[in-house]
Enzyme design. Sequence first.
Site, short mmCIF file in Angstrom:
data_model
loop_
_atom_site.label_atom_id
_atom_site.label_comp_id
_atom_site.label_asym_id
_atom_site.label_seq_id
_atom_site.Cartn_x
_atom_site.Cartn_y
_atom_site.Cartn_z
N GLU A 134 83.68 148.27 -20.64
CA GLU A 134 83.78 148.78 -18.82
C GLU A 134 83.38 147.28 -18.50
O GLU A 134 82.11 147.23 -18.98
CB GLU A 134 83.77 149.74 -18.48
CG GLU A 134 84.15 150.98 -18.48
CD GLU A 134 83.09 152.38 -17.87
OE1 GLU A 134 82.60 152.02 -17.50
OE2 GLU A 134 84.49 153.62 -18.23
N ARG B 257 69.70 157.43 -9.38
CA ARG B 257 69.42 158.45 -11.26
C ARG B 257 68.31 159.37 -11.19
O ARG B 257 68.06 159.91 -12.21
CB ARG B 257 69.26 156.93 -11.72
CG ARG B 257 68.40 156.32 -12.06
CD ARG B 257 68.74 154.39 -12.87
NE ARG B 257 67.89 155.52 -14.28
CZ ARG B 257 68.60 154.41 -15.78
NH1 ARG B 257 69.66 153.49 -14.95
NH2 ARG B 257 68.22 155.23 -16.95
N LYS C 123 80.01 146.03 -17.89
CA LYS C 123 78.02 146.50 -17.11
C LYS C 123 77.98 145.83 -15.95
O LYS C 123 77.19 144.93 -16.10
CB LYS C 123 77.58 146.32 -18.21
CG LYS C 123 75.93 147.00 -18.21
CD LYS C 123 75.03 147.38 -19.24
CE LYS C 123 74.29 148.11 -19.06
NZ LYS C 123 73.41 147.60 -18.21
N ARG D 249 69.79 160.07 -23.76
CA ARG D 249 70.54 158.42 -23.64
C ARG D 249 71.39 158.76 -25.74
O ARG D 249 70.51 158.85 -26.51
CB ARG D 249 69.10 157.67 -24.44
CG ARG D 249 70.14 156.28 -24.20
CD ARG D 249 68.48 155.27 -24.29
NE ARG D 249 67.49 155.64 -22.71
CZ ARG D 249 68.26 155.36 -22.38
NH1 ARG D 249 69.52 153.99 -22.22
NH2 ARG D 249 67.72 155.19 -20.88
P1 AMP Z 1 70.13 150.85 -19.16
O1 AMP Z 1 69.76 150.46 -17.27
O2 AMP Z 1 70.11 149.30 -19.15
O3 AMP Z 1 69.89 151.76 -20.07
O4 AMP Z 1 71.75 150.81 -19.11
C1 AMP Z 1 72.31 152.25 -18.64
C2 AMP Z 1 73.20 151.92 -16.34
O5 AMP Z 1 74.13 150.84 -16.79
C3 AMP Z 1 73.49 152.98 -16.22
O6 AMP Z 1 72.70 154.14 -15.67
C4 AMP Z 1 73.71 152.16 -14.42
O7 AMP Z 1 73.07 152.47 -14.34
C5 AMP Z 1 74.26 150.89 -15.33
N1 AMP Z 1 76.20 150.40 -15.33
C6 AMP Z 1 76.52 149.31 -15.16
N2 AMP Z 1 78.10 149.26 -14.96
C7 AMP Z 1 78.28 151.14 -16.25
C8 AMP Z 1 79.83 151.81 -16.72
N3 AMP Z 1 80.69 151.18 -16.59
N4 AMP Z 1 79.28 152.80 -16.93
C9 AMP Z 1 77.88 153.60 -17.02
N5 AMP Z 1 77.09 152.64 -16.45
C10 AMP Z 1 76.97 151.15 -16.05
#
Ligand code: AMP
Length: 530
Positions: A223, A245, A225, A386
């Site tokens: 998907e 979140r 990101k 996680r």
């Molecule tokens: P990180 O904040 O770097 O740990 O990355 C995870 C975050 O990516 C999630 O908490 C979401 O806010 C974001 N995110 C963006 N696109 C997606 C997606 N397609 N699926 C899941 N999370 C996503």
Amino acid sequence: MTDVLFKEFVSLCKKLEKIQSRKEKVRVLAEFISKTDPENARIASLLITGKIFPEYEDLKLDIGVSTVYKVLKGLKSGQMFLVEKPSTLREICNSLRKIASIKGESSRKRREEALRSLLIPLSEDEREYFLRAIFGEMRIGVNEGIILEALAQALKCKLETVRRAYMFIGDIGDLTFEALQGGCQKLGNVALELFRPVRPMLASMVYSVTEALKEHGGICAFEFKYDGVRIQVHKKNDKIKIFTRRLTDVTASLPEIVELVKNDIKASTVVLDGEVISLKNGRPLPFQELVKRVRRQKELPRLLREIPLVPKFFDLLFLNGRVLVDLPYSERWNLLEDIVDAEYLSERIVTDNLREAEDFFEKSIELGHEGLMAKSLSSTYTPGVRGKKWLKIKTADTIDVVIVAAEWGHGRRRGWLSDYYLAVLDDSSGEFAVVGKTFKGLTDEEFKEMTKRLLQLKIRDEGYRVIVKPSIVVEVAYSEIQKSPKYRSGLALRFARITRIRYDKSPYEITTLSELKKRYENQFARKQRG
Ligand code: AMP
């Protein structure tokens, strides 16, 4: 209810601080929990893990270290007070709640007065631990994992049951309360409920599409990101609530998402997981702009015009009365597709073809998004975890760290706290471990704002440097992780540079020391291959 005296809580903390062995810490905590009533245990769990209020309440004390010193000094030189009765844990907690709710005219003065009357009856020892608590650093080596184990031991309950209940309850204080009130059986029945947000499922990092495919057995969903703000939407007919979140309710600042969900989601009851982004001429607006919109409710009408938002949903946790978290991801997605229009869904492909996945990655970057998420088709939804079922594939190497201290700048940066000590979360002790310093990446405006915020968080002034309460999370990019004798963590980031301020993340969600160690080893392995 038998009230726990604050001094009893302090003796518990002192005892825990002295114990080295994890097992013994669990035993002592379990013993305390078994003889404590639910409400007192709830408060103790929160304070022990460095929190005062549940995160979802979004309450702030707004007491800086200078205020505390001023009040303490006043107490020392003032007359002795005759203490009629010792303070209880509940009284302390209620007073802190009152302080957090002080707003408006002369609030600073009123906060000082409230703090003064709170500190008067406390002994030196109690004051020391009270201050540790309000600055969010108990330093007694107890993290949430230890509390979960202690709860299991106290209740004679399987650790797995406690862990699973925690996924759905999301707040360690609430979990402790429910556990003591309903026992193991009640915990076993905890499930997802409408309008009680769960902590979102999280992802681990990989460095390439190839690694993601390998991890997921050769085939998975990719998907986009999106670089936006995570939202969890709960809907029952026309009643809608949106949580971040950190489980804060942000429904009021997202009226157009509320309308959209009301009108366009074809289900009577639903819990959706997604990301909200803002598109201008088809391209996403920078994250910093977007966050302003979610945080600043007061300026809403103007911001609403300037920053229109679009949701991109990617998961479905609940549908028409049914909890879906234990279904495989691919089935949840099929149900999601039935109720959400394609334009509000995350862009996605399912493939076993490396070339196709790499092209999709390029497409995401070209369109201004962050990269890809790779999701295992068979995975269940595990709130707050996680794990490896979701993998984020990003281009730059970045981690999230918390600022624990800052030095005053020189030359052009004089007057600003501009050199920051960056720490990861040491998951074995629950403490923060410094892994580097940086003065790079912020604009002049951001330096000024950061200086203001850091001074409010000051714990200790060391002249050239101030030690602050770990609260501000920043994402940093780095060129390499090195071994370092300089820091207790043993690791240091090379060429660290702040890429953004993560207002949406709490210090307990940042990169952990074990994750950083793993990255260090991965980097080594890759270099050797290279
Ligand atoms: P990180 O904040 O770097 O740990 O990355 C995870 C975050 O990516 C999630 O908490 C979401 O806010 C974001 N995110 C963006 N696109 C997606 C997606 N397609 N699926 C899941 N999370 C996503």
